[in-house]
Design an enzyme around this catalytic site. Structure first.
Site, PDB file in Angstrom:
ATOM      1  N   ASP A  77      -9.487  40.720  19.796  1.00 31.72           N
ATOM      2  CA  ASP A  77      -9.439  41.974  19.055  1.00 31.72           C
ATOM      3  C   ASP A  77     -10.672  42.461  18.674  1.00 31.72           C
ATOM      4  O   ASP A  77     -10.951  43.548  18.622  1.00 31.72           O
ATOM      5  CB  ASP A  77      -8.285  41.664  18.159  1.00 31.72           C
ATOM      6  CG  ASP A  77      -6.909  41.736  18.509  1.00 31.72           C
ATOM      7  OD1 ASP A  77      -6.769  42.141  19.806  1.00 31.72           O
ATOM      8  OD2 ASP A  77      -6.155  41.429  17.839  1.00 31.72           O
ATOM      9  N   GLU A 153      -7.520  49.133   9.808  1.00 32.42           N
ATOM     10  CA  GLU A 153      -7.349  49.092   8.419  1.00 32.42           C
ATOM     11  C   GLU A 153      -8.725  49.339   7.616  1.00 32.42           C
ATOM     12  O   GLU A 153      -9.966  48.998   8.178  1.00 32.42           O
ATOM     13  CB  GLU A 153      -6.691  48.157   7.691  1.00 32.42           C
ATOM     14  CG  GLU A 153      -7.483  46.517   7.579  1.00 32.42           C
ATOM     15  CD  GLU A 153      -7.756  45.630   8.912  1.00 32.42           C
ATOM     16  OE1 GLU A 153      -8.976  45.373   9.219  1.00 32.42           O
ATOM     17  OE2 GLU A 153      -6.855  45.716   9.655  1.00 32.42           O
ATOM     18  N   ASP A 182      -7.036  41.420  -6.107  1.00 30.00           N
ATOM     19  CA  ASP A 182      -8.281  41.160  -5.562  1.00 30.00           C
ATOM     20  C   ASP A 182      -8.532  42.346  -4.219  1.00 30.00           C
ATOM     21  O   ASP A 182      -9.671  42.220  -3.819  1.00 30.00           O
ATOM     22  CB  ASP A 182      -7.767  40.220  -4.139  1.00 30.00           C
ATOM     23  CG  ASP A 182      -7.709  38.858  -5.197  1.00 30.00           C
ATOM     24  OD1 ASP A 182      -8.123  38.777  -6.288  1.00 30.00           O
ATOM     25  OD2 ASP A 182      -7.173  37.805  -4.730  1.00 30.00           O
ATOM     26  N   PHE A 197      -0.489  42.448   8.042  1.00 34.70           N
ATOM     27  CA  PHE A 197       0.555  41.565   8.159  1.00 34.70           C
ATOM     28  C   PHE A 197       0.319  40.385   7.443  1.00 34.70           C
ATOM     29  O   PHE A 197       1.081  39.594   6.863  1.00 34.70           O
ATOM     30  CB  PHE A 197       0.563  41.333   9.858  1.00 34.70           C
ATOM     31  CG  PHE A 197       1.568  40.166  10.197  1.00 34.70           C
ATOM     32  CD1 PHE A 197       2.923  40.354  10.256  1.00 34.70           C
ATOM     33  CD2 PHE A 197       1.447  38.798  10.530  1.00 34.70           C
ATOM     34  CE1 PHE A 197       3.955  39.471  10.827  1.00 34.70           C
ATOM     35  CE2 PHE A 197       2.166  37.715  10.893  1.00 34.70           C
ATOM     36  CZ  PHE A 197       3.371  38.180  10.987  1.00 34.70           C
TER      37      PHE A 197
END
Length: 310
Positions: A77, A153, A182, A197
């Site tokens: 990926d 993201e 965080d 995920f």
């Protein structure tokens, strides 16, 4: 008058022998079909490893990105995300051939490269568009100091492990909550099986247009994963009382420091990433295959209907 060559970008993980060997097979097939292989000009290691294969053009020097017909990616990926950066200013779809582990963005596995090349040469594939994100960062004075985009993201994270960052989160111009954490992940449906995920966010089918917003280790009563509409604007402000700086990451590849008072606005980008599909299949099947989910006992709609009829 001669026809212009078909320019096909090849992107591979240059430090993996299997990926380089696979790139050789791909390039040989392209040359045999009369197409022109193209490599990224800044990928010195791959260019050097394949220098004996001619003719190979360089992206941005010999071939503008707008002329690339398709990008063939050999890797995991991360390599596919790099290819998405390379073709961002063009319209080329990306065909991912998995040479990594999970390879969620990849379309096929390495054992069917030869068949895939025949399909590419014949232009026998479909193109699926995936939504992307744009992110804009302003400093405490309101000056734009950084802009970027992401396929998976955008995350706002603390820079120091020993400290929390204090943020206030806003959706569509209205404040939602303030908390120490965080960080915060804002994900596309494509990225819902990546960092989102792992952080406990929802898996979103690619056909759903939405954004997932997931606080990371938030010290708050209300810090649940959220799913908002595709036109929503998600803003994360790093409060001035935060001790130290934060960091913005886009797809884990591009980063920028966030000083106290910085404001990050994430929204849908107008430019999608295009993925080439050889075998369109239900996303459910991809989830089961990639995550090796147990489906023992499933009887399917036909058998279930037969049982009811009995």
């Amino acid at each position: 008058m001669t026809n212009a060559p078909r320019d096909i970008l090849v992107v591979a993980h240059a430090h993996r022998e299997d990926s380089v060997a696979a790139a050789r097979r791909v390039i040989a097939a392209l040359i045999a079909a009369g197409a022109r292989p193209v490599l990224a000009a800044d990928d010195d290691a791959l260019v050097a490893a394949l220098s004996d294969l001619a003719p190979i053009a360089l992206l941005g020097f010999d071939v503008p990105v707008a002329d690339v017909e398709i990008a063939i990616v050999l890797g995991g990926d991360g390599t596919i995300l790099r290819a998405a950066e390379l073709v961002r200013d063009g319209t080329a779809p990306i065909l991912g051939i998995n040479m990594g582990h999970v390879g969620f963005l990849a379309e096929i596995e390495a054992d069917v490269i030869d068949d895939a090349m025949q399909r590419v040469i014949a232009r026998d594939y479909e193109v699926e568009e995936r939504m992307t994100l744009s992110a804009r960062v302003k400093d405490a004075g309101g000056t734009v100091i950084y802009e970027t985009w992401a396929l998976n993201e955008v995350t706002v994270e603390k820079a120091s492990r020993e400290r929390m960052m204090e943020v206030v989160m806003e959706i569509d111009g209205r404040p939602l909550s303030t908390f120490g954490c965080d960080g915060v992940v804002v994900s596309t449906p494509t990225g819902s099986t990546a960092y989102n995920f792992s952080a406990g966010g929802p898996v979103i089918w690619p056909s759903v247009e939405a954004l997932a917003v997931v606080p990371l280790s938030a010290h708050a009563l209300f810090a649940r994963p959220l799913v908002v509409g595709p036109e929503a604007a998600v803003a994360i402000e790093v409060l001035a009382r935060t001790d130290g700086i934060g960091i913005l990451w886009a797809d884990g590849r591009r980063s920028h420091d966030l000083p106290p008072g910085a404001r990050v606005v994430v929204r849908r980008s107008d430019i999608p990433v295009r993925l080439a599909r050889l075998h369109p299949a239900p996303f459910t099947d991809r989830l089961v295959r990639k995550f090796q989910l147990p489906v023992t006992g499933w009887r399917g709609p036909t058998r279930a209907a037969t049982r009811v009829a009995e």
